[in-house]
Design an enzyme around this catalytic site. Structure first.
Site, PDB file in Angstrom:
ATOM      1  N   LYS A   1       0.828  -1.204   0.000  1.00  0.00           N
ATOM      2  CA  LYS A   1       0.000   0.000   0.000  1.00  0.00           C
ATOM      3  C   LYS A   1       0.861   1.253   0.000  1.00  0.00           C
ATOM      4  O   LYS A   1       0.663   2.164  -0.815  1.00  0.00           O
ATOM      5  CB  LYS A   1      -0.926   0.015   1.219  1.00  0.00           C
TER       6      LYS A   1
ATOM      7  N   ASP B   1      -6.291   0.961   0.977  1.00  0.00           N
ATOM      8  CA  ASP B   1      -6.374   1.004   2.432  1.00  0.00           C
ATOM      9  C   ASP B   1      -7.794   0.630   2.839  1.00  0.00           C
ATOM     10  O   ASP B   1      -8.580   0.156   2.022  1.00  0.00           O
ATOM     11  CB  ASP B   1      -5.977   2.386   2.966  1.00  0.00           C
TER      12      ASP B   1
END
Length: 224
Positions: free
Chosen positions: A121, A139
């Site tokens: 991420k 996320d």
């Protein structure tokens, strides 16, 4: 509405209403954004922005951060979630930047993930925001909103599965922007508990809303 039409409606809406979305993390260069994103894991951007000014004043470059000790760095980020691990990650990250990347933040997701504290991420955020690559960072907001809108299937159980489905259907030039669109929508409108459907402009194709409306309609019918 089929999946192609759903994605087209999503992109069209935000391309018109928020054509140049930006991260809410404060930074002035790639190094600062990398530090901020590492700190933002399971922590709000608002909290991160409260601690980074003094942190960057004392550690303005990776060469300086690489020389920090745990006890020196920890007080700067002690109010951030998981400060012990993040203190170690920041020092390790800075040392690797200096020793293996000539103090420069690497461009590829693969190289970024070699850095301590940098998962997929975080790597996607840096690759997208700094280097304008078509990377989709997933996320909790992106995961939740993309499912509620019906952009990805409910069977997608991991961030990587969601990422792959999103980049498969979003035009490449919009992938980086779509990351911010989904985050900001999830942060301020499609919140985890009690989403603000009355203030949402996407209800005409939102699967969550259609199911919610159907439940309410069924409930009111049963009361009649």
């Amino acid at each position: 509405m089929n999946k192609k039409e759903r994605f087209q409606a999503f992109v069209h809406h935000f391309a018109e209403t928020k054509p140049e979305p930006q991260t809410e993390l404060s930074y002035r260069n790639p190094y600062e954004l990398l530090v901020a994103v590492i700190l933002s894991a399971q922590c709000t951007d608002k909290r991160v922005n409260m601690v980074t000014p003094s942190l960057f004043k004392s550690y303005p470059a990776p060469e300086i951060l690489a020389q920090a000790t745990f006890d020196e760095l920890f007080p700067f980020i002690k109010s951030i979630s998981y400060p012990n691990n993040k203190t170690k990650h920041l020092i390790g990250m800075a040392k690797m930047l200096v020793e293996q990347f000539n103090s420069e933040v690497p461009e590829t997701v693969e190289d970024l993930q070699k850095l301590p504290g940098v998962g997929r991420k975080t790597a996607n955020v840096i690759s997208s925001v700094i280097f304008n690559q078509p990377a989709m960072a997933v996320d909790t907001h992106v995961f939740r909103v993309s499912k509620r809108l019906g952009l990805v299937t409910q069977s997608a159980k991991t961030p990587l599965e969601v990422e792959k489905q999103l980049i498969r259907h979003i035009p490449e030039q919009y992938i980086g922007k779509a990351h911010h669109w989904l985050i900001l929508h999830g942060r301020y409108v499609c919140i985890a508990r009690n989403p603000k459907c009355a203030k949402c402009d996407l209800t005409h194709f939102c699967r969550f809303f259609s199911k919610k409306f159907a439940r309410l309609d069924k409930s009111s019918t049963q009361k009649v």
